[in-house]
Structures are given as structure tokens and as C-alpha cells.
Design an enzyme around this catalytic site. Structure first.
Site, mmCIF file in Angstrom:
data_model
loop_
_atom_site.group_PDB
_atom_site.id
_atom_site.type_symbol
_atom_site.label_atom_id
_atom_site.label_comp_id
_atom_site.label_asym_id
_atom_site.label_seq_id
_atom_site.Cartn_x
_atom_site.Cartn_y
_atom_site.Cartn_z
ATOM 1 C CG ASN A 40 -6.709 -0.691 2.347
ATOM 2 O OD1 ASN A 40 -6.150 -0.097 1.429
ATOM 3 N ND2 ASN A 40 -6.055 -1.399 3.240
ATOM 4 C CB CYS A 67 -0.903 0.016 1.220
ATOM 5 S SG CYS A 67 -2.034 -1.367 1.249
ATOM 6 C CG HIS A 113 -2.697 3.258 3.403
ATOM 7 N ND1 HIS A 113 -3.422 3.158 2.242
ATOM 8 C CD2 HIS A 113 -2.682 2.004 3.964
ATOM 9 C CE1 HIS A 113 -3.806 1.899 2.086
ATOM 10 N NE2 HIS A 113 -3.374 1.186 3.120
HETATM 11 O O1 UT7 Z 1 -3.436 -1.545 3.887
HETATM 12 C C1 UT7 Z 1 -2.418 -2.347 4.424
HETATM 13 C C2 UT7 Z 1 -2.473 -2.366 5.847
HETATM 14 N N1 UT7 Z 1 -3.669 -3.010 6.346
HETATM 15 C C3 UT7 Z 1 -4.080 -2.666 7.543
HETATM 16 O O2 UT7 Z 1 -3.504 -1.802 8.118
HETATM 17 C C4 UT7 Z 1 -5.217 -3.436 8.187
HETATM 18 C C5 UT7 Z 1 -4.920 -3.571 9.667
HETATM 19 N N2 UT7 Z 1 -5.861 -4.350 10.432
HETATM 20 C C6 UT7 Z 1 -7.117 -3.943 10.707
HETATM 21 O O3 UT7 Z 1 -7.574 -2.937 10.210
HETATM 22 C C7 UT7 Z 1 -7.921 -4.731 11.715
HETATM 23 O O4 UT7 Z 1 -7.083 -5.652 12.358
HETATM 24 C C8 UT7 Z 1 -9.138 -5.475 11.103
HETATM 25 C C9 UT7 Z 1 -10.209 -4.469 10.705
HETATM 26 C C10 UT7 Z 1 -8.706 -6.289 9.912
HETATM 27 C C11 UT7 Z 1 -9.772 -6.402 12.145
HETATM 28 O O5 UT7 Z 1 -10.130 -5.679 13.293
HETATM 29 P P1 UT7 Z 1 -9.746 -6.242 14.736
HETATM 30 O O6 UT7 Z 1 -10.298 -5.293 15.709
HETATM 31 O O7 UT7 Z 1 -8.263 -6.456 14.732
HETATM 32 O O8 UT7 Z 1 -10.569 -7.567 14.797
HETATM 33 P P2 UT7 Z 1 -10.044 -9.065 14.997
HETATM 34 O O9 UT7 Z 1 -9.346 -9.535 13.764
HETATM 35 O O10 UT7 Z 1 -9.306 -9.139 16.302
HETATM 36 O O11 UT7 Z 1 -11.393 -9.841 15.145
HETATM 37 C C12 UT7 Z 1 -12.268 -9.619 16.248
HETATM 38 C C13 UT7 Z 1 -13.486 -10.503 16.100
HETATM 39 C C14 UT7 Z 1 -13.132 -11.971 15.834
HETATM 40 O O12 UT7 Z 1 -14.089 -12.755 16.529
HETATM 41 P P3 UT7 Z 1 -13.731 -13.438 17.952
HETATM 42 O O13 UT7 Z 1 -12.544 -14.308 17.672
HETATM 43 O O14 UT7 Z 1 -13.404 -12.274 18.858
HETATM 44 O O15 UT7 Z 1 -14.977 -14.158 18.291
HETATM 45 C C15 UT7 Z 1 -13.347 -12.138 14.360
HETATM 46 O O16 UT7 Z 1 -13.703 -13.443 14.002
HETATM 47 O O17 UT7 Z 1 -14.262 -10.076 14.982
HETATM 48 C C16 UT7 Z 1 -14.521 -11.198 14.128
HETATM 49 N N3 UT7 Z 1 -14.604 -10.698 12.761
HETATM 50 C C17 UT7 Z 1 -15.745 -10.240 12.216
HETATM 51 N N4 UT7 Z 1 -17.001 -10.141 12.708
HETATM 52 C C18 UT7 Z 1 -17.929 -9.618 11.907
HETATM 53 C C19 UT7 Z 1 -13.604 -10.578 11.845
HETATM 54 N N5 UT7 Z 1 -14.089 -10.044 10.719
HETATM 55 C C20 UT7 Z 1 -15.416 -9.846 10.923
HETATM 56 C C21 UT7 Z 1 -16.435 -9.294 10.129
HETATM 57 N N6 UT7 Z 1 -17.676 -9.202 10.669
HETATM 58 N N7 UT7 Z 1 -16.233 -8.839 8.872
#
Ligand code: UT7
Length: 330
Positions: free
Chosen positions: A287, A117, A257
């Protein structure tokens, strides 16, 4: 502090956003997710999707045409096409060569640059070197990604995050105080597997098995990427400001970004900036990888918010990992 006698400037910008809009409500019908989860975790409300017959070069060429028109230039006035992308039309030839063909301009050099990115800022830094060395007079730098075609639409942890789009800059030497004042860039290849498209390259050439294993899709360890992004974006923005001999308090706009509103907010807070000085359009587009920074800058210009003399900071982080920041006097 680095004092520059010669600087490059962004003479014009252009963008292209596909017409099709995919909302969070649409996604609720496709995977187990909710508008509430996507909005609170990412700040995204909707994103644009390229049509099945649109490749990256189709988006990129439209952004390029707009930038050329706004600069009152023709393709013949350009002496290099540089395309930052992670989703090339083909592994080879480069997307830059396909765009050269679509622009109908022959002979000038054209190549792609791949830096996750961060590609548009890497492209800006490379372009500075080429222009100041005298190798090029005027560069068409395009940032384009069609991520919708490398996403597993059944994987809710990634499919809600990304969108398609393109942005372009016409770059040339500045003849006044405006222009690129400083930059800072870096990479850490040891963390490459945290954000990766594993299949289709020479490591895992496409076979029935790689398709079965879904290696043709983007994979991301979101949590880890998040932590590194917050750290690197804040640190590199501060380092680029230091190199320009400027202080946080002198920043008029931060253009980060657009990967996650929480990362955008954290980077703004690191620079002590109020929200109205931090460009955030992630709600509309998600994104778009390399396209986020040129589209955000273009929209800031269109909104009439930039005035001569203002200081803007551009900062990005992405696969590689890569990161970069640039300080620019408008
Ligand atoms: O552009 C290049 C760089 N990219 C980035 O910088 C992206 C960086 N990462 C992020 O933006 C975040 O980590 C995400 C948005 C991808 C995820 O957010 P998070 O707060 O880190 O969530 P998580 O991955 O820790 O997931 C939390 C919960 C999980 O459930 P449990 O295990 O707590 O029961 C996931 O299974 O949210 C669940 N989950 C969802 N629930 C509903 C993951 N994706 C979804 C979804 N809808 N789409």
C-alpha cells in the site's frame, strides 16, 4: 446524470519506485509474521522502500520528470504544482514547493493537498475545477508517500502493509471525447482516529513523551478500516458511474486503491467485473497510499491495455475517512 461540455484529460503519466525491495521473507526476520499470513490476508509479496536520504519530494520529482518527458513538455509549460501526500518532507514549506525548487521552475503556484490515500483522486477533482474555471491551463499533479518513515517497524499489524512510491499526471483540458466524465467524493471526519498519525502536529507536538508513546508512527484499527473501505469504495464507484450515465457492464477497467487484495476483489465483485478487468499490483508494491492509483494507471498504459473510448473507474478510500471515485473515458 451530469453531462459535461468541457472535460479535463490526463495527458501523460509518470512514476518513480525506489530501488530497494523488502520481501515478506525479509519481514519474517524483523517481526513475528509469515509470508503465508501476509499473502493470504493482504495479497502483498514485496514493497519498495525509499533510502534514508530520500524524502517525498525526491520521489515526486522523478515521477514528475517522467510525466513531463512523456508529454514532451518542460517544467515551464506547467502553471500549477499540486502534490497529494500524507508524508510531506516538512510540515512547511509544502512538498509541492520543494518539488518546484527541484524542477527549477519559479513563480508558479504550488501547494499540497492531504486527503489520506484518496489524495490523488481529490487532486484530480480539484484540478478539474481549476482548469475548467480557467484558473490553470496545465497542472502537474503528483501523488507521493514515503510511509516507511512513519511506520513502527516493530508493529507487525502495520509494518507489513505499506510501501513507498510516487506517480504523476499532467492534466489539461481535453479537446475530444476522452477525459474525466464524472466523480463522486466524500469524507467522514468522525472516524478519523481509526487511521491516524497522532504526533508531530498541533494536537501532540513532539516531546520526549510523545516519542516514548510512539505517537510519531501510523496507527490503524485494520479491521474497522477494512469494513468501511469495502463499503465506501463499492458505493462510490457505483455512484460515479450513475453520474456519468453509465452502467457497470460498460466498465473496461477498475483501478482501485491498493490497500488489500481482499478489498480490491470485493470492489471488483460489487461492479460484477471479472478479475482481468480489475487492476491489482499490490503484490509488488504493498500500500503506497496516494501513489497506488497513478502507479496502477501508468502500468496499465505501459502494458498496452488501454485503448481510446474505453471506460475506466478509479476509486480510493483512506484516512479521514475520505473516499472518492472517478469515471474516465480513455
Ligand atoms: O489505505 C488506507 C486504507 N487501509 C486499509 O484499507 C487497510 C484495511 N485493513 C486491512 O487490510 C486488514 O484489516 C489487515 C490486513 C490490516 C489485517 O487483516 P485482518 O484479517 O483484519 O486481521 P486482524 O487484524 O483481524 O488480525 C488477525 C490475527 C490477529 O491475531 P489473533 O488476535 O487472531 O490471534 C493478529 O494479531 O492476525 C494477527 N496478525 C498477524 N499475524 C501475523 C496481525 N498482523 C499480523 C502479521 N503477521 N503481520
Amino acid at each position: 446524470m451530469v453531462k459535461k461540455d468541457r472535460k479535463i484529460k490526463i495527458r501523460s503519466t509518470g512514476i518513480y519506485l525506489p530501488e530497494k525491495v523488502l520481501t515478506n521473507a525479509d519481514l519474517e526476520k524483523m517481526v513475528e509474521t509469515s509470508d503465508e499470513w501476509i499473502t493470504t490476508r493482504t495479497g502483498i509479496k514485496e514493497r519498495r522502500l525509499a533510502s534514508p536520504d530520500q524524502a517525498s519530494s525526491d520521489l515526486g520529482v522523478e515521477a514528475a520528470k517522467m510525466a513531463l518527458k512523456r508529454a514532451k513538455l518542460t517544467p515551464e509549460d506547467i502553471d500549477l504544482i499540486l502534490v497529494a501526500t500524507n508524508t510531506p518532507d516538512t510540515i512547511f514549506p509544502s512538498t509541492a514547493c520543494w518539488i518546484q525548487k527541484k524542477l527549477g521552475v519559479k513563480e508558479i503556484p504550488a501547494f499540497d493537498l492531504q486527503a489520506g490515500c484518496t489524495g490523488m483522486l481529490y487532486g484530480l477533482i480539484v484540478s478539474e475545477g481549476l482548469i475548467i474555471s480557467g484558473s490553470c491551463r496545465r497542472i502537474l499533479l503528483i501523488g507521493v508517500d514515503v510511509l516507511s518513515k512513519i511506520i513502527n517497524w516493530q508493529d507487525r499489524s502495520t509494518c507489513v502493509l505499506f510501501g513507498d512510491g510516487a506517480g504523476a499526471f499532467i492534466l489539461e483540458e481535453s479537446n475530444n471525447e476522452s477525459g474525466l466524465l464524472s466523480h463522486f467524493w466524500g469524507a467522514d471526519g468522525s472516524l478519523g482516529e481509526l487511521l491516524i498519525l497522532p504526533g508531530g502536529g498541533t494536537l501532540h507536538p513532539t516531546t520526549e513523551q510523545t516519542v516514548k508513546d510512539k505517537l510519531q508512527y501510523l496507527q490503524m484499527k485494520g479491521n474497522d478500516v477494512f469494513k468501511h473501505a469495502v463499503k465506501r469504495m463499492g458505493e462510490s464507484a457505483i455512484e460515479a458511474l450513475k453520474r456519468a450515465g453509465l452502467d457497470k457492464s460498460q466498465v473496461d477497467y477498475l483501478i482501485p486503491h491498493q490497500a488489500n487484495l481482499r478489498i480490491i476483489d470485493a470492489t471488483g465483485e460489487r461492479l460484477n467485473l471479472p478479475k482481468d478487468k480489475v487492476m491489482a499490483n499490490i503484490a509488488k508494491y504493498g500500500n503506497m497510499s496516494v501513489a497506488t492509483i497513478p502507479v496502477a494507471l501508468h502500468e496499465l498504459i505501459e502494458a498496452g491495455k488501454l485503448h481510446p473510448g474505453q471506460i475506466i473507474v478509479l476509486v480510493a478510500f483512506g484516512a479521514g475517512f475520505t473516499w472518492a471515485s472517478a469515471v474516465y473515458r480513455w
